[in-house]
Design a protein around this motif. Structure first.
Motif, mmCIF file in Angstrom:
data_model
loop_
_atom_site.group_PDB
_atom_site.id
_atom_site.type_symbol
_atom_site.label_atom_id
_atom_site.label_comp_id
_atom_site.label_asym_id
_atom_site.label_seq_id
_atom_site.Cartn_x
_atom_site.Cartn_y
_atom_site.Cartn_z
ATOM 1 N N TYR A 73 0.956 -1.218 0.340
ATOM 2 C CA TYR A 73 0.383 -0.366 -0.118
ATOM 3 C C TYR A 73 0.964 1.302 0.497
ATOM 4 O O TYR A 73 2.127 1.664 0.702
ATOM 5 N N ILE A 74 0.357 2.134 -1.096
ATOM 6 C CA ILE A 74 0.726 4.015 -0.363
ATOM 7 C C ILE A 74 0.789 4.610 1.178
ATOM 8 O O ILE A 74 -1.067 4.705 0.467
ATOM 9 N N THR A 75 1.663 4.720 0.748
ATOM 10 C CA THR A 75 0.996 6.254 2.679
ATOM 11 C C THR A 75 1.486 7.153 2.389
ATOM 12 O O THR A 75 2.583 7.557 1.599
ATOM 13 N N GLU A 76 1.288 7.614 3.131
ATOM 14 C CA GLU A 76 2.125 8.856 3.278
ATOM 15 C C GLU A 76 3.514 9.035 3.555
ATOM 16 O O GLU A 76 4.603 9.972 3.609
ATOM 17 N N LYS A 77 3.209 7.797 3.948
ATOM 18 C CA LYS A 77 5.690 8.146 4.802
ATOM 19 C C LYS A 77 6.322 7.379 3.618
ATOM 20 O O LYS A 77 6.700 7.235 3.793
ATOM 21 N N ASN A 78 5.371 6.224 2.920
ATOM 22 C CA ASN A 78 6.268 5.574 1.646
ATOM 23 C C ASN A 78 5.840 6.696 0.303
ATOM 24 O O ASN A 78 6.955 6.232 -0.444
ATOM 25 N N ARG A 79 4.743 7.230 0.190
ATOM 26 C CA ARG A 79 5.012 8.134 -0.901
ATOM 27 C C ARG A 79 5.987 8.916 -2.171
ATOM 28 O O ARG A 79 6.017 8.622 -3.142
#
Length: 751
Positions: A73-79
């Protein structure tokens, strides 16, 4: 090919801003969309925009994920990890997906349950999904399924054996992946769960997937929880693990780790209760002998090559085995302990045949004391009246006395010869056996690092230590004979033992280290290597090394060095870059448990892009560029940092405190907060990569390896240029190998 030129009045397209990423987004049943993502906008706004494009309501129930095999999943942390040209997928949100799978794995339908567990095992690798599933008390659900839920399906095992095996395998896989994120403590699991997992080690020995996952869970337990560590030792014995050592490479690697920690628990229990645990101790010794034999036959001497990971496990086994000597090494001798004093009496009896002495005559007490004092002096003790005082220094403590007794009993002829030979010398060149044995034992403990924890990265094991049940004692027996031989060759004297000890011990240590470097396959081979490393040979080697390292200090030579050095540095630079192009396999480490996960990184042939990606197992040879999922343009690299400055070394955890890991750590910093963290397999690879990366950035290569290579190549180049080669034409191709002579009458046998 033709070159297209833009018209004079046309505007040249400018590159997109750094915050804009061009991607493709998929949705099942629809054509993919090409889209520009603004990294400054909130992720929720981007997801809403994507949903609106496909007329999907409730955008808060959707999320973006990578469309590759990871499905993360893409999150704010790994975007920020999204690259131009990436393919993304619109899918259900992690929370909703976790809720659906939580319900599906409880389905009454076997087929539906199996498919749900398969999906869960896949999704659990993603920490975002894992957090949501754990929040639903998913770990407890899985443990309940393992403890009791699977039992009702065992009745169906005869008719649905493949289905049952797959179901259990997926359940354990999901559990391992979820726990691997370090969100839940290992201390929360019950004894019933441990017993169930331990039972799978024997029950499903033929099902490799279940066996491997069960062993991985037990491994994590013993590495992460002291309480579970004790409980696992009670459930899994060494004897139960031994048959699996003949299995696959991955099985053997995991089992060796668990066996060592289990053995440590058993050893501690025996040490605390030596009398009540006599039978377990005997069983442990027998099992250990069988274990060593199987490791030697099926791992070390197997036809397949030993990879780095297996070599590390063998190194750990070697270190922890020698660490069992630490207790004796740090134990002082009690001069009042009769049992300990009897060992010294036994040494004297074997050397001088004390049985023939009169024991019953009261008038001979003083005579016997005088005789004992004389014999203890011949044995080479410092304290002739009470030799027990010689063993009060730690290290080596009682370990030195243990070694001496072993030598006297198992190599009696050699022991008697050394003692009598030195006690009868009149030229003051005798080698005192007692003092020499104490010093040698201390030195061997330093060489083998007895008492030190194993390194997380080292794989330096010695096959010869797996060829004998008492390998340390046998190692001592070989080395004490070497010490006696070298002492005589150096004509050292016992009058100034401390001075002689330093010089002789330095030579003996060099002899041992040089022999160990060749990695002899057996103790006999080690002994043979030492025979070729006499004191005279060591002097020749030292002289040769001094000549090779000779530094010419005359002005013309220094000027020539200065002129040649840039060429040599360029040669070293190209070698480093070529190694980066070949690439290296790195192992993923964290503070939770030792992982069997790898990733590979290599430089593109044009030196413009770093390709990297995860691997399922350690590769044999190079990994192609197209199989590595991620890329990092060299132009985006801002800096290369090492050691304590690395982001992954600033995190808290026991692993991060390991000095050796710290010395092998380096990181690439790119963009505003991007980072690529490395832990090199060894010091050589660390130097190669830090040199290569610095060369790519136009910085100096400052590693020890570069300094050594520069010195070696400069010395060779200068010596070549100083050779008298005028009017001598050097051929481009090597000369042909001459034909064999018609006879060998010209050979002269010097023997």
């Amino acid at each position: 090919c033709p070159i297209l030129l833009a018209p004079k009045n046309s505007s040249v397209a400018m590159p997109p801003p750094a915050d804009i990423v061009k991607v493709a987004i998929e949705w099942p049943g629809a054509f993919p969309k090409l889209m520009e993502i603004d990294q400054k906008k909130p992720l929720s706004s981007i997801i809403k925009e994507v949903c609106d494009g496909w007329s999907l309501a409730n955008h808060d129930q959707f999320a973006l994920q990578h469309a590759d095999s990871s499905n993360f999943y893409i999150t704010e942390k790994n975007r920020n990890e999204i690259k131009n040209g990436a393919i993304l997928r619109l899918t259900t949100s992690p929370a909703q997906n976790a809720q659906q799978l939580h319900e599906r794995i409880q389905s009454s339908s076997m087929d539906a349950k199996l498919e749900a567990l398969k999906d869960l095992a896949n999704y659990s690798r993603d920490v975002t999904f894992a957090q949501e599933f754990i929040n639903l008390d998913g770990i407890s659900l899985l443990t309940q399924m393992v403890e009791s839920g699977t039992e009702r399906y065992q009745k169906l095992q005869k008719i649905m054996k493949p289905c049952f095996g797959d179901m259990l395998s997926f359940t354990l896989t999901a559990f391992v992946e979820l726990m691997d994120h370090g969100i839940v403590s290992w201390d929360t699991f019950s004894v019933a769960f441990i017993k169930k997992i331990a039972s799978y080690v024997n029950k499903f020995a033929s099902d490799i997937s279940i066996l491997q996952r069960s062993l991985a869970i037990l491994e994590s337990m013993v590495l992460n929880s002291h309480d579970l560590y004790q409980k696992v030792a009670q459930e899994i014995t060494i004897g139960q693990l031994i048959p699996h050592l003949q299995g696959t490479e991955k099985e053997r690697k995991i089992i060796i780790t668990i066996q060592e920690y289990t053995k440590q628990v058993m050893h501690s229990a025996i040490a605390r209760h030596p009398l009540t645990n006599a039978q377990p101790e005997m069983a442990n010794i027998l099992a250990q002998k069988q274990l060593r034999s199987i490791i030697l036959t099926h791992v070390i001497r197997a036809q397949r090559a030993i990879n780095n990971e297996m070599a590390h496990q063998l190194y750990v086994l070697q270190v922890l085995t020698f660490n069992l000597l630490e207790d004796r090494m740090m134990t002082k001798m009690d001069p009042q302990d009769q049992a300990q004093r009897d060992i010294i009496f036994e040494l004297r009896r074997i050397a001088f045949d004390a049985e023939s002495e009169p024991n019953n005559s009261s008038g001979s007490i003083e005579k016997r004391k005088s005789m004992y004092t004389r014999d203890y002096k011949k044995l080479g003790f410092i304290n002739h009246v009470n030799p027990a005082m010689d063993f009060t220094q730690t290290p080596p403590g009682m370990l030195a006395l243990d070694n001496m007794l072993y030598f006297a009993k198992h190599h009696q002829d050699a022991y008697i010869r050394i003692v009598l030979e030195n006690s009868s010398r009149e030229d003051k060149h005798e080698c005192p056996f007692g003092r020499s044995s104490i010093e040698l034992t201390k030195m061997l403990c330093e060489i083998l690092k007895v008492g030190e924890l194993p390194s997380e990265t080292c794989n330096d094991f010695h096959p010869m230590f797996f060829t004998h049940d008492r390998s340390f004692e046998e190692f001592f027996c070989i080395c004490i004979q070497l010490l006696n031989k070298t002492w005589k060759e150096m004509r050292a004297t016992s009058e100034d033992f401390n001075k002689a000890r330093k010089t002789v011990m330095q030579v003996v240590k060099e002899q041992i280290m040089r022999a160990l470097t060749t990695k002899p396959s057996s103790l006999d081979q080690f002994k043979s290597k030492l025979q070729n490393l006499s004191y005279t040979e060591i002097l020749k080697i030292r002289q040769s090394e001094r000549m090779n390292q000779e530094d010419f200090q005359s002005r013309p030579i220094l000027e020539l060095k200065e002129k040649i050095q840039p060429e040599i540095l360029e040669l070293i630079k190209q070698q480093r870059l070529n190694r980066l192009v070949e690439g290296t396999c790195f192992r993923k480490l964290n503070s939770r448990r030792r992982q069997d996960k790898f990733w590979y990184c290599r430089l593109s042939p044009n030196h413009k892009v770093l390709h990297y990606g995860d691997l399922e197992e350690s590769p044999q040879g190079e990994v192609p560029h197209d199989s590595l999922q991620d890329k990092l343009p060299v132009a985006d690299i801002k800096a290369v940092v090492t050691g304590k400055d690395c982001p992954h070394m600033k995190e808290k955890g026991a692993l991060k405190q390991n000095k050796e890991v710290l010395e092998l750590a380096f990181s690439i910093l790119y963009d505003s907060s991007g980072q690529l963290n490395f832990i090199a397999p060894d010091k050589h690879e660390y130097c190669v990569w830090t040199d290569g990366l610095n060369a790519l950035l136009g910085k100096d290569m400052l590693s020890d390896l570069t300094r050594n290579d520069l010195d070696t190549l400069l010395s060779m180049e200068i010596k070549l240029r100083l050779l008298d080669l005028e009017n001598i034409q050097i051929p481009d191709a090597p000369p042909p190998i001459p034909k064999e002579p018609s006879n060998y009458d010209f050979v002269y046998d010097c023997n």
